[in-house]
Motif scaffolding. Sequence first.
Motif, PDB file in Angstrom:
ATOM      1  N   GLY A 239       0.821  -1.202   0.000  1.00  0.00           N
ATOM      2  CA  GLY A 239       0.000   0.000   0.000  1.00  0.00           C
ATOM      3  C   GLY A 239       0.853   1.248   0.000  1.00  0.00           C
ATOM      4  N   THR A 240       0.217   2.369   0.154  1.00  0.00           N
ATOM      5  CA  THR A 240       0.931   3.638   0.099  1.00  0.00           C
ATOM      6  C   THR A 240       1.843   3.859   1.299  1.00  0.00           C
ATOM      7  OG1 THR A 240      -0.964   4.724   1.147  1.00  0.00           O
ATOM      8  CG2 THR A 240      -0.884   4.731  -1.263  1.00  0.00           C
ATOM      9  N   GLY A 241       1.625   3.108   2.385  1.00  0.00           N
ATOM     10  CA  GLY A 241       2.492   3.231   3.556  1.00  0.00           C
ATOM     11  C   GLY A 241       3.699   2.320   3.492  1.00  0.00           C
ATOM     12  N   TYR A 242       3.750   1.409   2.495  1.00  0.00           N
ATOM     13  CA  TYR A 242       4.853   0.472   2.300  1.00  0.00           C
ATOM     14  C   TYR A 242       5.161  -0.327   3.572  1.00  0.00           C
ATOM     15  CZ  TYR A 242       5.239   3.489  -1.749  1.00  0.00           C
ATOM     16  OH  TYR A 242       4.941   4.224  -2.877  1.00  0.00           O
ATOM     17  N   PHE A 243       4.111  -0.684   4.301  1.00  0.00           N
ATOM     18  CA  PHE A 243       4.289  -1.387   5.563  1.00  0.00           C
ATOM     19  C   PHE A 243       4.898  -2.769   5.331  1.00  0.00           C
ATOM     20  CE2 PHE A 243       0.412   1.274   6.492  1.00  0.00           C
ATOM     21  CZ  PHE A 243       1.124   2.257   7.160  1.00  0.00           C
ATOM     22  N   GLY A 244       5.920  -3.053   6.117  1.00  0.00           N
ATOM     23  CA  GLY A 244       6.625  -4.321   6.000  1.00  0.00           C
ATOM     24  C   GLY A 244       7.757  -4.287   5.002  1.00  0.00           C
ATOM     25  N   CYS A 245       7.814  -3.259   4.167  1.00  0.00           N
ATOM     26  CA  CYS A 245       8.904  -3.145   3.180  1.00  0.00           C
ATOM     27  C   CYS A 245       9.368  -1.686   3.087  1.00  0.00           C
ATOM     28  CB  CYS A 245       8.466  -3.678   1.820  1.00  0.00           C
ATOM     29  SG  CYS A 245       6.970  -2.916   1.139  1.00  0.00           S
ATOM     30  N   ARG A 246       9.440  -1.010   4.244  1.00  0.00           N
ATOM     31  CA  ARG A 246       9.858   0.383   4.290  1.00  0.00           C
ATOM     32  C   ARG A 246      11.083   0.525   5.195  1.00  0.00           C
ATOM     33  NH1 ARG A 246       5.154   3.737   6.828  1.00  0.00           N
ATOM     34  NH2 ARG A 246       6.616   4.822   8.188  1.00  0.00           N
ATOM     35  N   ASP A 247      11.853   1.595   4.966  1.00  0.00           N
ATOM     36  CA  ASP A 247      13.000   1.841   5.832  1.00  0.00           C
ATOM     37  C   ASP A 247      12.572   2.669   7.037  1.00  0.00           C
ATOM     38  OD1 ASP A 247      12.789   4.505   5.026  1.00  0.00           O
ATOM     39  OD2 ASP A 247      14.515   4.417   3.674  1.00  0.00           O
ATOM     40  N   GLU A 248      13.537   3.102   7.833  1.00  0.00           N
ATOM     41  CA  GLU A 248      13.224   3.815   9.063  1.00  0.00           C
ATOM     42  C   GLU A 248      12.597   5.185   8.807  1.00  0.00           C
ATOM     43  OE1 GLU A 248      17.586   4.324   8.001  1.00  0.00           O
ATOM     44  OE2 GLU A 248      16.109   2.707   8.112  1.00  0.00           O
TER      45      GLU A 248
ATOM     46  N   GLY B 173      10.266   5.559   6.378  1.00  0.00           N
ATOM     47  CA  GLY B 173       8.990   5.306   5.730  1.00  0.00           C
ATOM     48  C   GLY B 173       9.068   5.163   4.224  1.00  0.00           C
ATOM     49  N   ARG B 174      10.302   5.128   3.686  1.00  0.00           N
ATOM     50  CA  ARG B 174      10.472   5.002   2.236  1.00  0.00           C
ATOM     51  C   ARG B 174      10.470   3.533   1.823  1.00  0.00           C
ATOM     52  NH1 ARG B 174      15.869   8.615   2.296  1.00  0.00           N
ATOM     53  NH2 ARG B 174      16.339   6.825   3.645  1.00  0.00           N
ATOM     54  N   PHE B 175       9.996   3.262   0.617  1.00  0.00           N
ATOM     55  CA  PHE B 175      10.015   1.894   0.109  1.00  0.00           C
ATOM     56  C   PHE B 175      11.440   1.377   0.045  1.00  0.00           C
ATOM     57  CE2 PHE B 175      10.491  -0.956  -3.595  1.00  0.00           C
ATOM     58  CZ  PHE B 175       9.702  -2.006  -3.157  1.00  0.00           C
ATOM     59  N   ASP B 176      11.619   0.107   0.432  1.00  0.00           N
ATOM     60  CA  ASP B 176      12.942  -0.515   0.449  1.00  0.00           C
ATOM     61  C   ASP B 176      12.853  -1.851  -0.272  1.00  0.00           C
ATOM     62  OD1 ASP B 176      15.286  -1.927   1.160  1.00  0.00           O
ATOM     63  OD2 ASP B 176      15.503  -0.791   3.019  1.00  0.00           O
ATOM     64  N   ILE B 177      13.419  -1.917  -1.469  1.00  0.00           N
ATOM     65  CA  ILE B 177      13.322  -3.121  -2.288  1.00  0.00           C
ATOM     66  C   ILE B 177      14.033  -4.299  -1.636  1.00  0.00           C
ATOM     67  CG2 ILE B 177      15.344  -2.502  -3.661  1.00  0.00           C
ATOM     68  CD1 ILE B 177      12.202  -4.377  -4.926  1.00  0.00           C
ATOM     69  N   ASP B 178      15.111  -4.041  -0.887  1.00  0.00           N
ATOM     70  CA  ASP B 178      15.829  -5.128  -0.231  1.00  0.00           C
ATOM     71  C   ASP B 178      14.964  -5.765   0.859  1.00  0.00           C
ATOM     72  OD1 ASP B 178      18.111  -4.808  -1.787  1.00  0.00           O
ATOM     73  OD2 ASP B 178      18.938  -3.283  -0.449  1.00  0.00           O
ATOM     74  N   ARG B 179      14.266  -4.926   1.617  1.00  0.00           N
ATOM     75  CA  ARG B 179      13.397  -5.455   2.666  1.00  0.00           C
ATOM     76  C   ARG B 179      12.233  -6.235   2.056  1.00  0.00           C
ATOM     77  NH1 ARG B 179      13.210  -1.132   7.722  1.00  0.00           N
ATOM     78  NH2 ARG B 179      15.455  -0.740   7.759  1.00  0.00           N
TER      79      ARG B 179
END
Length: 520
Positions: free
Chosen positions: A194-203, A205-211
């Motif tokens: 979703g727009t909050g990238y929950f579970g795949c965001r950095d500290e 709140g940005r999207f993190d492809i590695d996570r």
Amino acid sequence: MNRSLIAVPLMAAAGVAARDVLQRKHSLLRNFPLIGHARYAIETIGPEMRQYVVASNDEERPFSRDQRAWIYASAKGENNYVAFGTDNNVETDEGYSIIKHRTFSPTPPPTGAHVGNDVVLPSAKILGAPRGRAKAFRPGSVVNVSAMSFGSLSGNAIHALNAGVKQAGALHNTGEGGLSKHHRQGGDLIFQIGTGYFGCRDEHGRFDIDRLAALVESAPVRAVEIKLSQGAKPGLGGVLPAAKVSQEIAEIRGVPAGQDVISPSRHAEFSDVDSMLDFVELIAQRTGLPVGIKSAVGDLAFWDELAATMADGQRGVDFVTIDGGEGGTGAAPLVFSDAVALPFLIGFTRVYARFARTGITDQLTFIGSGKLGLPRNAAVGYALGIDMVNVAREAMLAIGCLQTQKCHKDTCPTGVATQNKWLERGLDPELKAVRVANYLRAMRRDLLKVSEAVGVMHPSLLEQDDVELMLGNRKGTPVGEIYEYEPGWGRLGEPWRSQIDELMVGEPTGGSAPPSATAQ
């Protein structure tokens, strides 16, 4: 003597209350011992009360009593047939759908009440295959559980749903709230971003492809869905109040505990179709998974551009989930719930038309949601071109939801849509998992029966002329004509058509007596 007489009913009541608290079968009784029996007593005479006092069986909304009764009976493995004719007002209702059976067919009809219960209806299309995704797969069920997050639903509810889809061989969408331990009961997952990238965001709140890559590798995630909007609150962000943000939820979502969690109304990673498809390809290349989008339907400029951009085959989504404006597991302002986003049939057919005109409908999978968890509604969707159905509220009903419409108040009496630990404990996840599986199997069984009545072996082989919408007793019009379909639209193409015929050959469909010597 008088004291003894008084003590007997008190002791009996205490015994019943103790039994209610200790038993696991009925969530309501565990949470509300003794007094919960009043609900079942009223339910027992409910049809009679409504007949004379309140409403008929087909008037309640969003799900009528008849619809809920079918889901409850299916989930419990009880007789879900009806007697004495339909309660629906087929003589005068406008837009009532009728499925047209065929007299002669090469497909023999089922012969017993439960024939087809154990038949797994796979998707007609292989998800991700047209775009060459490394982990393309054919979903094992045409009916799957839609996106509902942990946080909006309780941990026990998520546990039950995931364990249930494992038993039924279906898929479970995580919702945008991240992937929790409750999702890890062995059921295959679609991870929603979703727009909050929950579970795949950095500290920050940005999207993190590695996570994201690490997360999907840690669980049986079969596909990724990017949520653009949903039927309950299209174009609107969300807020999870601080009171509901426990340490567990905070860790799953990657947010601070005890603070409001904001879901923006738009994505930060892309701002148009071109950048969205770059985002899709980034995820697909890194994970190897099929990647799709979920959206309610409003302005059609987005869909025009998406279909046109995908026409050259270079970039594209693997699936599109269309959510009708009548959908509604998420809490929303009344105006959004009532008046924003098109109803499913209008929204889906307008989107499908965009892809049909470019000739690429067989290059992606169409998933429908929005009150499609009832066989008649789903059959209409299949006739118009959907490939799979996602169910949300119907799945909630299967695990005990009473349609009290208190999802946003954290006071769900059966522990489905709440984070209240006392209420949640009333929902036994292992028992309710069986009910989820039973419901999904009943849906597939009835879709199989309807398909065979029409003369085909799979619901994806239903076509636009197989269903009519009625104008009372005056006129019936094929759905394709109603929604301005051109000839051939909604029809499954090759190679999918041949493959599904091969997959369904040999499945138990019943039949008739062997032909006699004089048979023609």
